[in-house]
Design an enzyme around this catalytic site. Structure first.
Site, short mmCIF file in Angstrom:
data_model
loop_
_atom_site.label_atom_id
_atom_site.label_comp_id
_atom_site.label_asym_id
_atom_site.label_seq_id
_atom_site.Cartn_x
_atom_site.Cartn_y
_atom_site.Cartn_z
N HIS A 177 2.93 1.82 6.58
CA HIS A 177 2.20 1.16 5.49
C HIS A 177 1.98 2.17 4.37
O HIS A 177 1.06 2.99 4.42
CB HIS A 177 0.87 0.63 6.01
CG HIS A 177 0.25 -0.42 5.13
ND1 HIS A 177 0.58 -0.57 3.80
CD2 HIS A 177 -0.70 -1.37 5.38
CE1 HIS A 177 -0.12 -1.56 3.27
NE2 HIS A 177 -0.90 -2.07 4.21
N HIS A 180 -0.46 -0.74 -1.30
CA HIS A 180 -1.77 -1.37 -1.51
C HIS A 180 -2.94 -0.40 -1.67
O HIS A 180 -4.09 -0.76 -1.41
CB HIS A 180 -2.06 -2.35 -0.37
CG HIS A 180 -1.02 -3.39 -0.21
ND1 HIS A 180 -0.93 -4.20 0.90
CD2 HIS A 180 0.02 -3.76 -1.01
CE1 HIS A 180 0.11 -5.02 0.78
NE2 HIS A 180 0.71 -4.77 -0.38
N TYR A 182 -3.59 2.39 0.03
CA TYR A 182 -4.01 3.13 1.22
C TYR A 182 -3.49 4.57 1.14
O TYR A 182 -2.97 4.99 0.11
CB TYR A 182 -3.54 2.41 2.48
CG TYR A 182 -4.19 1.05 2.64
CD1 TYR A 182 -5.58 0.93 2.75
CD2 TYR A 182 -3.44 -0.12 2.64
CE1 TYR A 182 -6.20 -0.31 2.85
CE2 TYR A 182 -4.05 -1.36 2.75
CZ TYR A 182 -5.42 -1.46 2.86
OH TYR A 182 -6.03 -2.69 2.95
#
Length: 351
Positions: A177, A180, A182
């Site tokens: 990931h 977004h 992060y």
């Protein structure tokens, strides 16, 4: 079903043999034990139903790689043996239904709070607090601790170990990931990364941490089992976009090619948003990337088919409709109406 020829077409993407060109988008559900990060039978049943429906690739909810990686109460982990063992019935259930499942490995960085991570300060590239409140925790984001080079090395190793743990748990691969807002994306973004060492600078240089993570994960489990997710928008700044999307995509894809990764997952809230000169993000990305692309962004069966037919993406990821419709593909095949997602109804419980 004939009008959804591509959507229902089997495909092979690196190590993944998929029954259809559909994916279940990763969606945070917070159904793990809040103290241990262990998942239970409800999660087994949840993923089994989507695999039984024929979804080609299931991308799990975000699974944190360490205690300090956590940013929501009730999110699962994959850094203890108890957590690893709790995922084994999930992956077994998906495989029993003929499905493929990968673990999204996750570190939220500064988008956390000391109350969630045993009193530690959140980690980040620079000591700059995010805007807003921690989801489901309802406390303002705290000023994070700027990561030292030793911290960076440790977190890179945690990503690699999490990937190994995912394979031990029976996952077919992992998605890193990097989107977004992060941790990885915090290094990538100029407004959250003010470092002056090799992890700061222009965009190409800021992607250094991401490249190190990708390379470590590839070394751990092989490039054919790794996906990277990235995006222009941020959870804590939804209107953020790259100033020059085409130049940014070119820089990102050059970085990806350096690592040897094969599968990328650009992420947009609206797939067809005009990001530059009348083009969507995926249309631009395809100019610079010949390998597999997973696309996401409020796709309908019709808009997903259009994107697949255009060749912008190879797999269409579906999000909330798969929460409210565990039989999503069967409904499409039968011409049945889809149940509209309702957060009040569908968020508190698994379907």
């Amino acid at each position: 079903m004939s009008k959804f020829e591509k959507l229902f077409q089997p495909t092979n993407i690196e190590a993944f043999d998929l029954h259809t060109r559909t994916a279940m988008a990763p969606m945070t559900r917070c159904f793990a034990d809040p103290e241990t990060g262990v998942v239970g039978q409800d999660v087994v049943d949840y993923y089994r139903r989507r695999a039984k429906d024929g979804i080609g690739l299931i991308i799990s909810e975000g699974i944190v790689i360490s205690e300090r990686a956590k940013g929501n109460p009730g999110v699962p982990g994959i850094y203890t043996q108890e957590q690893i063992d709790s995922w084994k019935p999930v992956t077994e259930a998906v495989h029993e239904e003929g499905g493929t499942i990968i673990a999204q490995i996750w570190h939220v960085g500064r988008l956390s709070h000391s109350g969630l991570i045993n009193g530690h300060k959140p980690q980040a590239p620079s000591a700059i607090a995010a805007q807003g409140q921690v989801p489901r925790f309802r406390k303002p984001y705290e000023e994070p601790e700027e990561m030292s080079k030793e911290d960076i090395k440790e977190v890179v190793e945690q990503y690699a170990q999490a990937a190994k743990n995912a394979i031990e748990a029976g996952f077919d691969g992992v998605e890193i990931h990097g989107a977004h807002g992060y941790l990885i994306d915090q290094f990538n973004s100029d407004w959250s990364n003010k470092r002056t060492d090799e992890y700061g600078g222009d965009l190409a240089q800021r992607l250094t941490f991401m490249k190190e993570v990708i390379s470590a994960v590839i070394d751990a489990i092989g490039k054919e089992r790794v996906v990277i997710r990235f995006s222009p928008h941020k959870l804590d700044k939804p209107d953020y976009r790259w100033d020059d999307t085409e130049k940014a995509i070119q820089t990102y894809t050059e970085a990806f090619k350096e690592t040897g990764i094969e599968i990328i997952h650009p992420s947009m809230l609206d797939f067809y948003e005009d990001v530059q000169n009348g083009q969507n993000l995926y249309e631009i990305t395809r100019k610079y990337w010949d390998g597999p692309i997973i696309g996401v962004g409020d796709l309908t069966p019709e808009s997903a088919e259009k994107a697949l037919q255009a060749g912008w993406i190879d797999v269409a990821a579906i999000g909330r409709p798969l929460i409210s419709n565990p039989d999503y593909l069967q409904r499409i095949k039968n011409g049945d109406a889809l149940v509209e997602y309702d957060a009040k109804k569908h968020l508190p419980e698994l379907i």
